[in-house]
Design a protein around this motif. Structure first.
Motif, PDB file in Angstrom:
ATOM      1  N   LEU A 153       0.849  -1.186   0.000  1.00 22.34           N
ATOM      2  CA  LEU A 153       0.000   0.000   0.000  1.00 22.34           C
ATOM      3  C   LEU A 153       0.884   1.235   0.000  1.00 22.34           C
ATOM      4  CD1 LEU A 153      -3.033   0.844   0.166  1.00 22.34           C
ATOM      5  CD2 LEU A 153      -2.623   1.239   2.605  1.00 22.34           C
ATOM      6  N   LEU A 154       0.774   2.033  -1.045  1.00 20.05           N
ATOM      7  CA  LEU A 154       1.503   3.290  -1.143  1.00 20.05           C
ATOM      8  C   LEU A 154       0.604   4.375  -0.575  1.00 20.05           C
ATOM      9  CD1 LEU A 154       4.073   4.701  -2.339  1.00 20.05           C
ATOM     10  CD2 LEU A 154       2.682   5.149  -4.364  1.00 20.05           C
ATOM     11  N   LEU A 155       1.126   5.183   0.342  1.00 19.75           N
ATOM     12  CA  LEU A 155       0.350   6.243   0.973  1.00 19.75           C
ATOM     13  C   LEU A 155       1.096   7.562   0.801  1.00 19.75           C
ATOM     14  CD1 LEU A 155      -1.531   6.106   4.260  1.00 19.75           C
ATOM     15  CD2 LEU A 155       0.066   7.968   3.901  1.00 19.75           C
ATOM     16  N   ILE A 156       0.390   8.550   0.266  1.00 19.26           N
ATOM     17  CA  ILE A 156       0.958   9.879   0.052  1.00 19.26           C
ATOM     18  C   ILE A 156       0.085  10.863   0.814  1.00 19.26           C
ATOM     19  CG2 ILE A 156       1.504  11.649  -1.669  1.00 19.26           C
ATOM     20  CD1 ILE A 156       1.694   9.325  -3.717  1.00 19.26           C
ATOM     21  N   TYR A 157       0.700  11.749   1.579  1.00 15.48           N
ATOM     22  CA  TYR A 157      -0.096  12.714   2.336  1.00 15.48           C
ATOM     23  C   TYR A 157       0.486  14.110   2.244  1.00 15.48           C
ATOM     24  CZ  TYR A 157       3.371  12.391   6.080  1.00 15.48           C
ATOM     25  OH  TYR A 157       4.532  12.422   6.801  1.00 15.48           O
ATOM     26  N   ASP A 158      -0.364  15.082   2.520  1.00 17.57           N
ATOM     27  CA  ASP A 158       0.034  16.487   2.563  1.00 17.57           C
ATOM     28  C   ASP A 158      -0.793  17.155   3.659  1.00 17.57           C
ATOM     29  OD1 ASP A 158       1.128  18.949   2.053  1.00 17.57           O
ATOM     30  OD2 ASP A 158      -0.073  19.335   0.263  1.00 17.57           O
ATOM     31  N   ILE A 159      -0.300  17.050   4.878  1.00 16.92           N
ATOM     32  CA  ILE A 159      -0.983  17.654   6.020  1.00 16.92           C
ATOM     33  C   ILE A 159      -0.328  19.013   6.260  1.00 16.92           C
ATOM     34  CG2 ILE A 159      -1.556  17.415   8.471  1.00 16.92           C
ATOM     35  CD1 ILE A 159      -1.398  14.342   8.014  1.00 16.92           C
ATOM     36  N   PRO A 160      -1.113  20.105   6.232  1.00 17.38           N
ATOM     37  CA  PRO A 160      -0.561  21.463   6.320  1.00 17.38           C
ATOM     38  C   PRO A 160       0.275  21.706   7.577  1.00 17.38           C
ATOM     39  CG  PRO A 160      -2.920  21.526   5.836  1.00 17.38           C
ATOM     40  CD  PRO A 160      -2.570  20.106   6.143  1.00 17.38           C
TER      41      PRO A 160
ATOM     42  N   LYS B 134      -3.796  10.054   0.240  1.00 14.53           N
ATOM     43  CA  LYS B 134      -4.290   9.143  -0.794  1.00 14.53           C
ATOM     44  C   LYS B 134      -3.538   7.827  -0.653  1.00 14.53           C
ATOM     45  CE  LYS B 134      -6.797  12.117  -3.179  1.00 14.53           C
ATOM     46  NZ  LYS B 134      -8.168  12.206  -2.830  1.00 14.53           N
ATOM     47  N   THR B 135      -4.224   6.733  -0.949  1.00 13.20           N
ATOM     48  CA  THR B 135      -3.571   5.430  -0.916  1.00 13.20           C
ATOM     49  C   THR B 135      -3.708   4.770  -2.286  1.00 13.20           C
ATOM     50  OG1 THR B 135      -5.575   4.342  -0.113  1.00 13.20           O
ATOM     51  CG2 THR B 135      -3.983   5.066   1.544  1.00 13.20           C
ATOM     52  N   PHE B 136      -2.722   3.955  -2.627  1.00 11.48           N
ATOM     53  CA  PHE B 136      -2.686   3.235  -3.889  1.00 11.48           C
ATOM     54  C   PHE B 136      -2.233   1.809  -3.609  1.00 11.48           C
ATOM     55  CE2 PHE B 136      -1.707   7.674  -4.547  1.00 11.48           C
ATOM     56  CZ  PHE B 136      -2.576   8.048  -5.554  1.00 11.48           C
ATOM     57  N   LYS B 137      -3.016   0.854  -4.033  1.00  5.33           N
ATOM     58  CA  LYS B 137      -2.664  -0.565  -3.868  1.00  5.33           C
ATOM     59  C   LYS B 137      -1.623  -0.918  -4.925  1.00  5.33           C
ATOM     60  CE  LYS B 137      -3.488  -4.716  -2.232  1.00  5.33           C
ATOM     61  NZ  LYS B 137      -4.169  -5.307  -1.166  1.00  5.33           N
ATOM     62  N   LEU B 138      -0.513  -1.475  -4.496  1.00  3.60           N
ATOM     63  CA  LEU B 138       0.557  -1.867  -5.416  1.00  3.60           C
ATOM     64  C   LEU B 138       0.296  -3.276  -5.954  1.00  3.60           C
ATOM     65  CD1 LEU B 138       3.633  -0.612  -3.354  1.00  3.60           C
ATOM     66  CD2 LEU B 138       2.436   0.578  -5.212  1.00  3.60           C
ATOM     67  N   ALA B 139       0.691  -3.526  -7.188  1.00  2.00           N
ATOM     68  CA  ALA B 139       0.491  -4.836  -7.816  1.00  2.00           C
ATOM     69  C   ALA B 139       1.331  -5.899  -7.111  1.00  2.00           C
ATOM     70  CB  ALA B 139       0.852  -4.775  -9.297  1.00  2.00           C
ATOM     71  N   LYS B 140       2.496  -5.509  -6.580  1.00  2.00           N
ATOM     72  CA  LYS B 140       3.318  -6.442  -5.815  1.00  2.00           C
ATOM     73  C   LYS B 140       3.950  -5.691  -4.648  1.00  2.00           C
ATOM     74  CE  LYS B 140       7.450  -5.991  -8.656  1.00  2.00           C
ATOM     75  NZ  LYS B 140       8.502  -6.688  -9.354  1.00  2.00           N
ATOM     76  N   SER B 141       4.437  -6.437  -3.688  1.00  2.00           N
ATOM     77  CA  SER B 141       5.016  -5.839  -2.486  1.00  2.00           C
ATOM     78  C   SER B 141       6.241  -4.981  -2.814  1.00  2.00           C
ATOM     79  CB  SER B 141       5.403  -6.946  -1.504  1.00  2.00           C
ATOM     80  OG  SER B 141       5.900  -6.383  -0.311  1.00  2.00           O
ATOM     81  N   TYR B 142       6.372  -3.877  -2.122  1.00  2.00           N
ATOM     82  CA  TYR B 142       7.506  -2.962  -2.304  1.00  2.00           C
ATOM     83  C   TYR B 142       8.810  -3.644  -1.916  1.00  2.00           C
ATOM     84  CZ  TYR B 142      10.364   1.241  -1.808  1.00  2.00           C
ATOM     85  OH  TYR B 142      11.351   2.179  -1.913  1.00  2.00           O
ATOM     86  N   ILE B 143       8.758  -4.456  -0.880  1.00  2.00           N
ATOM     87  CA  ILE B 143       9.980  -5.123  -0.376  1.00  2.00           C
ATOM     88  C   ILE B 143       9.818  -6.621  -0.547  1.00  2.00           C
ATOM     89  CG2 ILE B 143      11.364  -5.603   1.658  1.00  2.00           C
ATOM     90  CD1 ILE B 143      10.759  -2.841   2.647  1.00  2.00           C
TER      91      ILE B 143
ATOM     92  N   GLY C 152       3.422   0.429   3.101  1.00  2.00           N
ATOM     93  CA  GLY C 152       3.208  -0.511   4.194  1.00  2.00           C
ATOM     94  C   GLY C 152       2.128  -1.518   3.844  1.00  2.00           C
ATOM     95  N   PRO C 153       1.733  -2.312   4.832  1.00  2.84           N
ATOM     96  CA  PRO C 153       0.719  -3.345   4.599  1.00  2.84           C
ATOM     97  C   PRO C 153      -0.674  -2.756   4.398  1.00  2.84           C
ATOM     98  CG  PRO C 153       1.377  -3.326   6.911  1.00  2.84           C
ATOM     99  CD  PRO C 153       2.241  -2.334   6.203  1.00  2.84           C
ATOM    100  N   SER C 154      -1.494  -3.505   3.703  1.00  2.00           N
ATOM    101  CA  SER C 154      -2.865  -3.044   3.469  1.00  2.00           C
ATOM    102  C   SER C 154      -3.853  -4.093   3.964  1.00  2.00           C
ATOM    103  CB  SER C 154      -3.082  -2.778   1.977  1.00  2.00           C
ATOM    104  OG  SER C 154      -3.093  -3.998   1.261  1.00  2.00           O
ATOM    105  N   PRO C 155      -5.084  -3.661   4.158  1.00  2.00           N
ATOM    106  CA  PRO C 155      -5.579  -2.289   4.111  1.00  2.00           C
ATOM    107  C   PRO C 155      -5.338  -1.586   5.450  1.00  2.00           C
ATOM    108  CG  PRO C 155      -7.401  -3.746   4.608  1.00  2.00           C
ATOM    109  CD  PRO C 155      -6.169  -4.618   4.444  1.00  2.00           C
ATOM    110  N   LEU C 156      -5.464  -0.252   5.443  1.00  2.00           N
ATOM    111  CA  LEU C 156      -5.410   0.477   6.709  1.00  2.00           C
ATOM    112  C   LEU C 156      -6.586   0.021   7.571  1.00  2.00           C
ATOM    113  CD1 LEU C 156      -4.612   4.112   5.510  1.00  2.00           C
ATOM    114  CD2 LEU C 156      -3.102   2.601   6.801  1.00  2.00           C
ATOM    115  N   PRO C 157      -6.384  -0.102   8.879  1.00  2.00           N
ATOM    116  CA  PRO C 157      -7.487  -0.530   9.743  1.00  2.00           C
ATOM    117  C   PRO C 157      -8.693   0.400   9.649  1.00  2.00           C
ATOM    118  CG  PRO C 157      -5.388  -0.579  10.918  1.00  2.00           C
ATOM    119  CD  PRO C 157      -5.139   0.091   9.608  1.00  2.00           C
ATOM    120  N   THR C 158      -9.876  -0.177   9.599  1.00  2.00           N
ATOM    121  CA  THR C 158     -11.116   0.591   9.454  1.00  2.00           C
ATOM    122  C   THR C 158     -11.291   1.612  10.573  1.00  2.00           C
ATOM    123  OG1 THR C 158     -12.131  -1.308   8.382  1.00  2.00           O
ATOM    124  CG2 THR C 158     -13.620   0.386   9.176  1.00  2.00           C
ATOM    125  N   ASP C 159     -10.995   1.222  11.819  1.00  2.00           N
ATOM    126  CA  ASP C 159     -11.162   2.168  12.923  1.00  2.00           C
ATOM    127  C   ASP C 159     -10.206   3.350  12.797  1.00  2.00           C
ATOM    128  OD1 ASP C 159      -9.034   0.434  13.505  1.00  2.00           O
ATOM    129  OD2 ASP C 159      -9.394   0.472  15.664  1.00  2.00           O
TER     130      ASP C 159
END
Length: 102
Positions: free
Chosen positions: A35-42, A93-102, A71-78
């Motif tokens: 799971l690729l996660l990109i963020y922009d928190i001000p 934003k999150t993006f599911k990768l076709a294969k593991s990063y590592i 990291g691992p997916s999915p992010l916990p619902t809570d």
């Protein structure tokens, strides 16, 4: 009234402390990092941004760049529900990768 103002500040301060709620990871240490996660928190939300980074580390995410993590997916619902409640759902934003990063 000074007493009223002081009481309001205390309530606001307590509300801000809620952002420090910590989520435990249920991910296995060998879980694929897909799971690729990109963020922009001000900058104005620095406490939330620092808290968010700590949570990603708790979930065994690794930083690729300052605001790009994998990291691992999915992010916990809570956790995702909590992000909505504190107004951060549009900051990442999150993006599911076709294969593991590592």
């Amino acid at each position: 009234d000074f007493g009223e103002s002081k009481r309001k500040n205390k309530i606001i301060h307590r509300a801000k402390r809620q952002y420090l709620y910590s989520f435990n990871s249920n991910f296995h240490k060998d879980a694929p990092k897909n799971l690729l996660l990109i963020y922009d928190i001000p900058e104005g939300r620095k406490k939330e941004r620092d808290w968010f980074r700590r949570q990603l580390k708790n979930f065994d995410f690794i930083m690729i760049q300052k605001s790009v993590w994998v990291g691992p997916s999915p992010l916990p619902t809570d956790f995702v529900d909590y992000l909505k409640r504190i107004g951060l759902q549009k900051e990442f934003k999150t993006f599911k990768l076709a294969k593991s990063y590592i």
